[in-house]
Design an enzyme around this catalytic site. Sequence first.
Site, mmCIF file in Angstrom:
data_model
loop_
_atom_site.group_PDB
_atom_site.id
_atom_site.type_symbol
_atom_site.label_atom_id
_atom_site.label_comp_id
_atom_site.label_asym_id
_atom_site.label_seq_id
_atom_site.Cartn_x
_atom_site.Cartn_y
_atom_site.Cartn_z
ATOM 1 N N HIS A 153 -17.127 3.787 11.902
ATOM 2 C CA HIS A 153 -17.754 2.554 10.998
ATOM 3 C C HIS A 153 -16.357 3.001 9.587
ATOM 4 C CE1 HIS A 153 -21.116 2.365 13.699
ATOM 5 N NE2 HIS A 153 -21.306 3.655 13.958
ATOM 6 N N SER A 274 8.718 -4.458 -4.615
ATOM 7 C CA SER A 274 8.674 -6.427 -4.478
ATOM 8 C C SER A 274 9.497 -6.400 -5.214
ATOM 9 C CB SER A 274 7.211 -6.541 -4.751
ATOM 10 O OG SER A 274 6.944 -8.012 -5.140
ATOM 11 N N LYS A 280 5.445 -2.873 -7.749
ATOM 12 C CA LYS A 280 5.178 -1.887 -6.486
ATOM 13 C C LYS A 280 5.735 -1.850 -5.237
ATOM 14 C CE LYS A 280 2.530 -5.196 -4.155
ATOM 15 N NZ LYS A 280 1.027 -4.961 -3.405
ATOM 16 N N GLU A 287 3.886 -0.662 8.246
ATOM 17 C CA GLU A 287 3.321 -1.954 8.558
ATOM 18 C C GLU A 287 3.810 -2.011 9.966
ATOM 19 O OE1 GLU A 287 1.856 -4.629 4.896
ATOM 20 O OE2 GLU A 287 3.965 -2.602 4.701
#
Length: 457
Positions: A153, A274, A280, A287
């Site tokens: 979970h 970024s 970043k 992804e």
Amino acid sequence: MWGGRFEGGPSAVMAEINASIPFDKRLWRQDIRGSIAHVAMLGRQGIIETGAAEAISAGLQQVEAEYTAGGVPVDLALEDIHMTVETRLKEIVGPDAGRLHTARSRNDQVATDFKLWTRDAIDGHLAAIRTLAGVLAARALEHHATVMPGFTHLQVAQPVTLGHHLLAYVEMLKRDFGRFRDARARLNQSPLGAAALAGTGFPTDRAFTAQALGFDRPTANSLDSVSDRDFAIEYLTSATQCALHLSRLAEEIILWASQPFGWVKLPDQWSTGSSIMPQKKNPDAAELVRGHAGRILGLMTSLMVTMKGLPLAYSKDMQDDKEPVFQAHDLFELSLAAMAGMMETIRFVPERMRAAAASGFSTATDLADWLVREGGVPFREAHHITGRAVKAAEEKGVMLDGLTLEELVAVDARIDARVFDVLSVEASVSSRTSLGGTAPARVQAAAEAAIREVPLW
Ligand code: ARG
């Protein structure tokens, strides 16, 4: 090619919707290979003159050399790769080129080309899956004793080792490898010679062409031969299943790279920055692997839907079989390569993983098990006692091993000092020695076995 029955040519839109050459040009090597095998058979069987067969074969080799050097010309009027090759062949060989298409149809031709292409694609994926599994097994060996939280979970459940976690993916990849290998074996029957749908009256030798093209045998039923796209669907389902695994791993990398976790550092080669936030470093490759999996699944669905309502044998809808497979192939191939590169170079942060493993009372099961083993307490009761110990620790603001012996004895008098031996995360993982368990010794042996076995898959 069918001019005899027609008075007018197709409209421009008809030519455009009909043409597959913009994408099926990818089949050119397979198309030429299939034709060379077919014409050799025609010559051997005396269906066409040996001289014509040899001239056609030499012409096909010239086309191959031209395409190798300069690529495949795209002319929508020539419709598909089969007509494109044959048209060029006719320019080279003259009217005898027209003998090539004896005892053959584009229906068995395209099925043959596409099977040959898919077989090559599978071989590429098999190698790439092995590479990725080898990388994961090597990282698993390196981290066979690195403790991290195991989740259920997404809540800290019990400590495990990072090596164990990585080897879980090796198991998935082993099944993926097996699915592709099985698909390859089922695919490997030659449809060539089924002709349009009914077979042919010419004395062909389908076993000869099957063997020349590396197939195990000719297909048994001419209708099935030209209408079967199971092999393409199986390719896509196998790719989808594996892409789902890559996607789950990608999701974990994304999670682990986020600051609240901080369990991994992404190498520069596998991340991006970024344009506005200078600090970043984003896990874009992971992804995109996660994103590509969704697209591959969509492509699988697309071909299934194309096929589901088609009566036997060939329908032109089946021309739509190629793009889903080609696109899925490219996405999947990139995903496997990106994942292998990323996992080879990713830096794990064992201190952060261990700290997370020690949080969330992850050794509560170890306390309960200890009560069963050393105190003779039934597990359900031990579970209850441990729950009270967790509550006491939570109230005190410590982990289980932060409670004093007195505090533990206050929870249950059967607890004694030996319990501290099992409350650390290291003791916890070391105790999980069951077959397939996370004990470092088990994981080390499993990683060594995987490193040995992956090249033999
Ligand atoms: N370009 C066609 C395809 O990809 C080749 C087969 C054409 N057959 C036909 N009967 N029109 O499916």
